[in-house]
Design a protein around this motif. Structure first.
Motif, PDB file in Angstrom:
ATOM      1  N   LEU A   9     -35.404   3.045 -22.351  1.00  0.00           N
ATOM      2  CA  LEU A   9     -34.341   3.311 -22.412  1.00  0.00           C
ATOM      3  C   LEU A   9     -34.689   3.171 -20.775  1.00  0.00           C
ATOM      4  O   LEU A   9     -34.101   2.824 -19.417  1.00  0.00           O
ATOM      5  CB  LEU A   9     -34.638   5.266 -21.750  1.00  0.00           C
ATOM      6  CG  LEU A   9     -34.276   5.790 -23.121  1.00  0.00           C
ATOM      7  CD1 LEU A   9     -33.997   7.145 -22.741  1.00  0.00           C
ATOM      8  CD2 LEU A   9     -32.440   5.472 -23.229  1.00  0.00           C
ATOM      9  N   GLU A  10     -36.057   2.784 -19.511  1.00  0.00           N
ATOM     10  CA  GLU A  10     -36.620   2.528 -18.651  1.00  0.00           C
ATOM     11  C   GLU A  10     -35.685   0.909 -18.544  1.00  0.00           C
ATOM     12  O   GLU A  10     -35.244   0.366 -17.408  1.00  0.00           O
ATOM     13  CB  GLU A  10     -37.860   2.643 -18.234  1.00  0.00           C
ATOM     14  CG  GLU A  10     -38.058   2.260 -16.739  1.00  0.00           C
ATOM     15  CD  GLU A  10     -37.974   2.896 -15.916  1.00  0.00           C
ATOM     16  OE1 GLU A  10     -37.719   3.356 -15.092  1.00  0.00           O
ATOM     17  OE2 GLU A  10     -37.283   4.603 -16.257  1.00  0.00           O
ATOM     18  N   LEU A  11     -36.577   0.344 -19.518  1.00  0.00           N
ATOM     19  CA  LEU A  11     -36.347  -1.156 -19.871  1.00  0.00           C
ATOM     20  C   LEU A  11     -33.916  -1.344 -19.353  1.00  0.00           C
ATOM     21  O   LEU A  11     -33.381  -2.212 -18.383  1.00  0.00           O
ATOM     22  CB  LEU A  11     -36.348  -1.769 -21.103  1.00  0.00           C
ATOM     23  CG  LEU A  11     -35.532  -3.459 -21.452  1.00  0.00           C
ATOM     24  CD1 LEU A  11     -36.810  -3.924 -19.805  1.00  0.00           C
ATOM     25  CD2 LEU A  11     -35.714  -3.498 -22.026  1.00  0.00           C
ATOM     26  N   ALA A  12     -33.239  -0.038 -20.189  1.00  0.00           N
ATOM     27  CA  ALA A  12     -32.205  -0.383 -19.854  1.00  0.00           C
ATOM     28  C   ALA A  12     -31.329   0.301 -18.173  1.00  0.00           C
ATOM     29  O   ALA A  12     -30.558  -0.496 -17.606  1.00  0.00           O
ATOM     30  CB  ALA A  12     -31.510   0.225 -21.277  1.00  0.00           C
ATOM     31  N   ARG A  13     -31.722   0.941 -17.596  1.00  0.00           N
ATOM     32  CA  ARG A  13     -32.235   1.315 -16.631  1.00  0.00           C
ATOM     33  C   ARG A  13     -32.675   0.472 -15.728  1.00  0.00           C
ATOM     34  O   ARG A  13     -31.584  -0.078 -14.754  1.00  0.00           O
ATOM     35  CB  ARG A  13     -32.497   2.832 -16.331  1.00  0.00           C
ATOM     36  CG  ARG A  13     -32.132   3.796 -16.975  1.00  0.00           C
ATOM     37  CD  ARG A  13     -32.794   5.175 -16.232  1.00  0.00           C
ATOM     38  NE  ARG A  13     -32.467   6.441 -16.969  1.00  0.00           N
ATOM     39  CZ  ARG A  13     -34.085   6.971 -17.857  1.00  0.00           C
ATOM     40  NH1 ARG A  13     -34.961   6.110 -17.549  1.00  0.00           N
ATOM     41  NH2 ARG A  13     -33.269   7.491 -18.592  1.00  0.00           N
ATOM     42  N   ASN A  14     -33.332  -0.460 -15.778  1.00  0.00           N
ATOM     43  CA  ASN A  14     -33.505  -1.207 -14.311  1.00  0.00           C
ATOM     44  C   ASN A  14     -33.084  -2.477 -14.821  1.00  0.00           C
ATOM     45  O   ASN A  14     -32.580  -3.097 -13.563  1.00  0.00           O
ATOM     46  CB  ASN A  14     -34.901  -2.238 -15.030  1.00  0.00           C
ATOM     47  CG  ASN A  14     -36.115  -0.779 -14.056  1.00  0.00           C
ATOM     48  OD1 ASN A  14     -35.843   0.058 -13.509  1.00  0.00           O
ATOM     49  ND2 ASN A  14     -37.323  -0.742 -15.274  1.00  0.00           N
ATOM     50  N   PHE A  15     -32.195  -3.036 -15.968  1.00  0.00           N
ATOM     51  CA  PHE A  15     -31.403  -4.386 -16.244  1.00  0.00           C
ATOM     52  C   PHE A  15     -29.945  -3.660 -15.627  1.00  0.00           C
ATOM     53  O   PHE A  15     -29.773  -4.503 -14.207  1.00  0.00           O
ATOM     54  CB  PHE A  15     -31.539  -4.253 -17.935  1.00  0.00           C
ATOM     55  CG  PHE A  15     -32.477  -5.630 -17.807  1.00  0.00           C
ATOM     56  CD1 PHE A  15     -31.823  -6.948 -17.891  1.00  0.00           C
ATOM     57  CD2 PHE A  15     -33.141  -5.073 -18.176  1.00  0.00           C
ATOM     58  CE1 PHE A  15     -32.410  -7.816 -18.091  1.00  0.00           C
ATOM     59  CE2 PHE A  15     -34.032  -6.383 -19.125  1.00  0.00           C
ATOM     60  CZ  PHE A  15     -33.939  -7.832 -19.297  1.00  0.00           C
ATOM     61  N   VAL A  16     -29.386  -2.053 -15.604  1.00  0.00           N
ATOM     62  CA  VAL A  16     -28.308  -2.369 -15.264  1.00  0.00           C
ATOM     63  C   VAL A  16     -28.672  -2.368 -13.659  1.00  0.00           C
ATOM     64  O   VAL A  16     -28.151  -2.720 -12.840  1.00  0.00           O
ATOM     65  CB  VAL A  16     -27.493  -0.912 -15.800  1.00  0.00           C
ATOM     66  CG1 VAL A  16     -26.673  -0.493 -14.716  1.00  0.00           C
ATOM     67  CG2 VAL A  16     -27.834  -1.084 -17.809  1.00  0.00           C
ATOM     68  N   LEU A  17     -29.918  -1.568 -13.271  1.00  0.00           N
ATOM     69  CA  LEU A  17     -30.071  -1.098 -11.496  1.00  0.00           C
ATOM     70  C   LEU A  17     -30.235  -2.094 -10.761  1.00  0.00           C
ATOM     71  O   LEU A  17     -29.647  -2.505  -9.202  1.00  0.00           O
ATOM     72  CB  LEU A  17     -30.509   0.185 -11.677  1.00  0.00           C
ATOM     73  CG  LEU A  17     -30.447   1.407 -12.099  1.00  0.00           C
ATOM     74  CD1 LEU A  17     -31.320   2.654 -11.671  1.00  0.00           C
ATOM     75  CD2 LEU A  17     -28.725   1.492 -11.598  1.00  0.00           C
ATOM     76  N   HIS A  18     -31.227  -3.021 -11.632  1.00  0.00           N
ATOM     77  CA  HIS A  18     -32.117  -3.984 -10.573  1.00  0.00           C
ATOM     78  C   HIS A  18     -31.670  -5.343 -10.731  1.00  0.00           C
ATOM     79  O   HIS A  18     -31.855  -6.072 -10.388  1.00  0.00           O
ATOM     80  CB  HIS A  18     -33.254  -4.357 -10.485  1.00  0.00           C
ATOM     81  CG  HIS A  18     -33.873  -2.769 -10.229  1.00  0.00           C
ATOM     82  ND1 HIS A  18     -33.454  -2.069  -8.315  1.00  0.00           N
ATOM     83  CD2 HIS A  18     -34.379  -1.590 -10.343  1.00  0.00           C
ATOM     84  CE1 HIS A  18     -34.047  -1.123  -8.683  1.00  0.00           C
ATOM     85  NE2 HIS A  18     -33.894  -0.011 -10.201  1.00  0.00           N
ATOM     86  N   THR A  19     -30.474  -5.839 -11.312  1.00  0.00           N
ATOM     87  CA  THR A  19     -30.159  -7.458 -12.145  1.00  0.00           C
ATOM     88  C   THR A  19     -28.563  -6.935 -12.542  1.00  0.00           C
ATOM     89  O   THR A  19     -28.256  -6.325 -11.336  1.00  0.00           O
ATOM     90  CB  THR A  19     -31.105  -7.619 -13.383  1.00  0.00           C
ATOM     91  OG1 THR A  19     -30.154  -7.473 -14.691  1.00  0.00           O
ATOM     92  CG2 THR A  19     -32.530  -7.443 -13.884  1.00  0.00           C
ATOM     93  N   LEU A  40     -27.514   8.081 -15.611  1.00  0.00           N
ATOM     94  CA  LEU A  40     -26.958   6.305 -15.090  1.00  0.00           C
ATOM     95  C   LEU A  40     -25.851   7.060 -13.958  1.00  0.00           C
ATOM     96  O   LEU A  40     -26.605   6.616 -12.962  1.00  0.00           O
ATOM     97  CB  LEU A  40     -25.834   5.371 -15.467  1.00  0.00           C
ATOM     98  CG  LEU A  40     -26.750   4.061 -15.276  1.00  0.00           C
ATOM     99  CD1 LEU A  40     -27.458   3.310 -14.533  1.00  0.00           C
ATOM    100  CD2 LEU A  40     -25.530   2.923 -15.736  1.00  0.00           C
ATOM    101  N   ARG A  41     -25.025   7.185 -13.910  1.00  0.00           N
ATOM    102  CA  ARG A  41     -24.509   7.775 -12.991  1.00  0.00           C
ATOM    103  C   ARG A  41     -24.767   8.571 -11.164  1.00  0.00           C
ATOM    104  O   ARG A  41     -24.033   8.394 -10.736  1.00  0.00           O
ATOM    105  CB  ARG A  41     -22.833   8.848 -13.427  1.00  0.00           C
ATOM    106  CG  ARG A  41     -21.880   8.325 -14.582  1.00  0.00           C
ATOM    107  CD  ARG A  41     -21.207   9.116 -15.040  1.00  0.00           C
ATOM    108  NE  ARG A  41     -19.731   9.192 -14.468  1.00  0.00           N
ATOM    109  CZ  ARG A  41     -18.352   8.667 -14.921  1.00  0.00           C
ATOM    110  NH1 ARG A  41     -18.469   9.059 -16.140  1.00  0.00           N
ATOM    111  NH2 ARG A  41     -17.724   9.051 -14.302  1.00  0.00           N
TER     112      ARG A  41
END
Length: 697
Positions: A9-19, A40-41
């Motif tokens: 979950l953290e990996l998915a969040r970081n890809f969406v938020l910071h890349t 996420l919203r």
């Protein structure tokens, strides 16, 4: 398992938020994909919108349908068939497209490849960017082992020459942009490992004979449980579900009650979460179609119960696991539209429709298609006639336990449909799973690209050259002061900005490091701050004043209009750069840079009146009393666009406007000769146009 779950979950969040990488988030049924979207919203500062392929899915995801947001036709969209320039979008929607960071598409398994390419065409057109999807980041959420897109034979005949598959990953635009795949693995819905293993085997089309035999032990001939046990039948066809519900309701001796929904504003019928006129009886089996958002959490979407009593306002529902009946009152669903907040310039979710009804529907039976996303304690599965890939898996995976599942007919092996293309895609997904190193590299590359964009003046250079070309072609129609004034600007821009920026971009490359993020590189940050201060001073103190003071009058109204528009486009570019450099004087931070860039684009007010009208994707122009024919036509065009909820160029294009001023037609016949007018348009607005020409021409 918990640690692994958190890592995914953290990996998915970081890809969406910071890349800026596109992300395909997948996972078995019940792994929390919808929960991820909801969280996420609340977390991201990126400007995002959520879309889904169907009305019900969109309402459940808190978004809008793909077709309503992008105004796509419902038929097949072969490459080149969609002409984005002919689509009529409001100013608000164009502003939304141009400032969008992240597009979330839920239930991606049901989205056709050509629909995704239609989205790509719209975004590239209105963002004026050639990258796939206009440079917008995509988050695609769904499970390809669940329900597929609906593709009619006639549509596939049109699409087959261009697409290898109708699934979303066949999109021509998506194939041009890399994406990472992250698969959530921990299942929340089921706890029985024996059942989980069977479901996984069905999902991956590797079910063994012994597993199928174990599953088919749940076949019970002539199984007919009493309603109070709370079984629901999942069937493949809508007609079957309707027949079961109608027959069961008719068999009850109690009187019918019709509960009418309150519907306000825009709320399309295909998105109704339950019947607008809901016929219920005491004794009827019903299913909740909404989660209880109160602190008590008494019910959830998919919970089954039986009506014990009802009046005009309250329906009492007894669920098998509850000690007493629940008092159910009407609840509200909202149909939202994305719009731009005029004060903060943030994307806001504006309710445009409201559906108020008791959150219930008859539930002796529903279709497998309608069950996607729901969870049941007890279910009768009628899936032996499964006709689509994923139907058997979706039906079985709705159940919490194997013991709570009963088969209407044994599941034949041939109904567990396999597609070689999906098997190959799933193998490819496994190879695209990123690790922490790829995340770090993606963050670094994203920040580096933003910095190169920050110090790029290519767009300003293009517009400067465009102005010089127009000046060179129309010297006789321009005042001498115009040419000399703009040449002074161009010379200053070339010497103090363009050349310096090109050299600085080369220097930036030498500061980029394989071991540090740009945001965490002190030497690079120091250079960014100094360069930002330099460009900020040159733009604010020299370039913008010189551009604003350049004379813009011409003896040729058409030439004057073209130059005004181009110069104000140039002014917009410089204004955006100025705001971004101001924010970077204290250091560069990726999300802050994105936010400032979008806010600058939305806040810009052109210096000339015509440009204010041309910036239809920004706040509405304030046009005062007309002084010239040009002013009068611009004012009329703006008022018409506002009245009919469209953009100004859809009323009169720039070329049509310029030709009207140059020709000054005096009759309907002469007006017909103007490009952009036909008999219908002359009949509708001809007299108004001719009246303005007589008054101001």
């Amino acid at each position: 398992m918990s640690t692994l779950l958190n890592e995914k979950l953290e990996l998915a969040r970081n890809f969406v938020l910071h890349t800026h990488r596109n992300v395909f988030l997948t996972g078995k049924a019940g792994t929390g994909k919808t929960t991820f979207l909801r969280q996420l919203r609340q977390l991201t500062s990126k400007r995002l919108v959520v879309v889904a392929p169907t009305g019900v899915a969109a309402i459940n995801a808190g978004g809008v349908t793909i077709h309503s947001l992008f105004q796509l036709p419902f038929g097949a969209l072969p490459p080149g068939a969609l002409r984005p320039e002919t689509r009529k979008f409001t100013r608000e929607k164009i502003r939304l497209f141009r400032t969008l960071d992240l597009l979330v598409i839920d239930e991606i398994s049901m989205v056709r490849a050509d629909v995704l390419d239609g989205i790509d065409a719209i975004l590239r057109r209105f963002r004026h960017r050639s990258e796939p999807f206009g440079g917008v980041q995509l988050l695609l959420i769904g499970d390809m082992q669940q329900l597929p897109p609906v593709v009619r034979e006639a549509d596939w005949t049109l699409l087959k020459p261009y697409y290898e598959t109708a699934y979303f990953f066949g999109s021509l635009a998506l194939q041009k942009t890399p994406y990472v795949s992250i698969e959530l693995e921990h299942i929340y819905r089921q706890a029985d490992q024996r059942f989980i293993d069977i479901l996984n085997s069905i999902r991956e089309k590797r079910i063994t004979a012994s597993q199928l035999a174990e599953l088919n032990q749940r076949y019970v001939a002539t199984f007919s449980p009493p309603d109070h046990e709370g079984f629901i039948t999942l069937t493949t066809h809508t007609r079957s579900a309707h027949q079961i519900n109608s027959a069961k309701l008719l068999s009850l001796p109690t009187p019918s009650h019709i509960l009418s929904a309150t519907i306000e504003g825009e709320f399309p019928e295909n998105a109704f979460p339950t019947d607008a006129n809901l016929e219920l009886k005491v004794g009827a089996q019903v299913m909740f179609v909404k989660n209880d958002l109160s602190r008590e959490k008494q019910f959830y979407n998919g919970k089954i119960g039986q009506i014990t009593d009802m009046d005009a306002e309250i329906v009492y529902v007894k669920c098998p696991t509850d000690p007493a009946p629940l008092a159910v009152s009407p609840l509200e669903w909202l149909n939202i539209r994305y719009s731009m907040d005029p004060e903060t310039h943030e994307i806001r979710e504006e309710p445009i429709g409201r559906f108020v009804q008791h959150p219930l529907k008859l539930a002796w039976a529903i279709t497998i298609h309608k069950s996607q996303g729901l969870t049941f304690d007890k279910a009768i599965i009628d899936a032996a006639s499964a006709f689509a890939h994923g139907q058997v898996y979706v039906a079985l995976s709705r159940c919490k336990t194997l013991d709570g599942l009963v088969l209407r007919e044994p599941i034949p092996s041939h109904s567990i449909k396999s597609e070689l293309l999906l098997d190959e895609f799933h193998e490819q997904v496994q190879t695209q799973t990123p690790d922490e190193h790829e995340l770090w590299q993606s963050r670094r590359m994203h920040q580096e690209q933003l910095l190169l964009d920050l110090f790029s003046f290519d767009r300003s250079d293009f517009l400067t050259t465009k102005c010089q070309k127009v000046i060179g072609e129309h010297k006789g129609a321009l005042e001498d002061a115009f040419e000399s004034g703009f040449n002074s600007f161009a010379s200053l821009f070339s010497d103090k900005v363009r050349g310096v920026a090109v050299r600085f971009q080369r220097q930036l490359q030498s500061y980029f490091s394989e071991i540090q993020l740009p945001e965490e590189n002190p030497l690079l940050q120091d250079r960014i701050q100094k360069a930002s201060s330099y460009f900020k001073e040159v733009i604010s103190q020299e370039l913008i004043p010189l551009l604003e003071n350049t004379p813009r009058k011409s003896r040729n109204q058409q030439v004057q209009a073209l130059l005004r528009e181009t110069i104000d486009e140039l002014g917009l570019e410089l204004f955006i750069k100025l705001r971004c450099f101001e924010s970077s004087q204290g250091g560069f931070e990726a999300l802050s840079y994105l936010k400032n860039r979008h806010q600058a684009e939305l806040a810009y007010q052109p210096s000339s009146r015509v440009a204010k009208d041309h910036q239809e994707n920004r706040s509405g122009p304030e046009i005062g009393k007309p002084q010239t024919l040009y002013d009068a036509l611009v004012k009329w065009r703006h008022e018409m666009a506002t009245t009919h909820d469209t953009v100004a160029p859809a009323v009169l294009s720039r070329k049509t406007l310029a030709e009207l001023i140059a020709v000054k037609p005096s009759s309907p016949e002469e007006l017909l000769k103007i490009k952009g007018f036909n008999k219908t348009k002359v009949r509708q607005v001809g007299e108004e146009i001719l009246g303005l020409i007589r008054k101001y021409g």
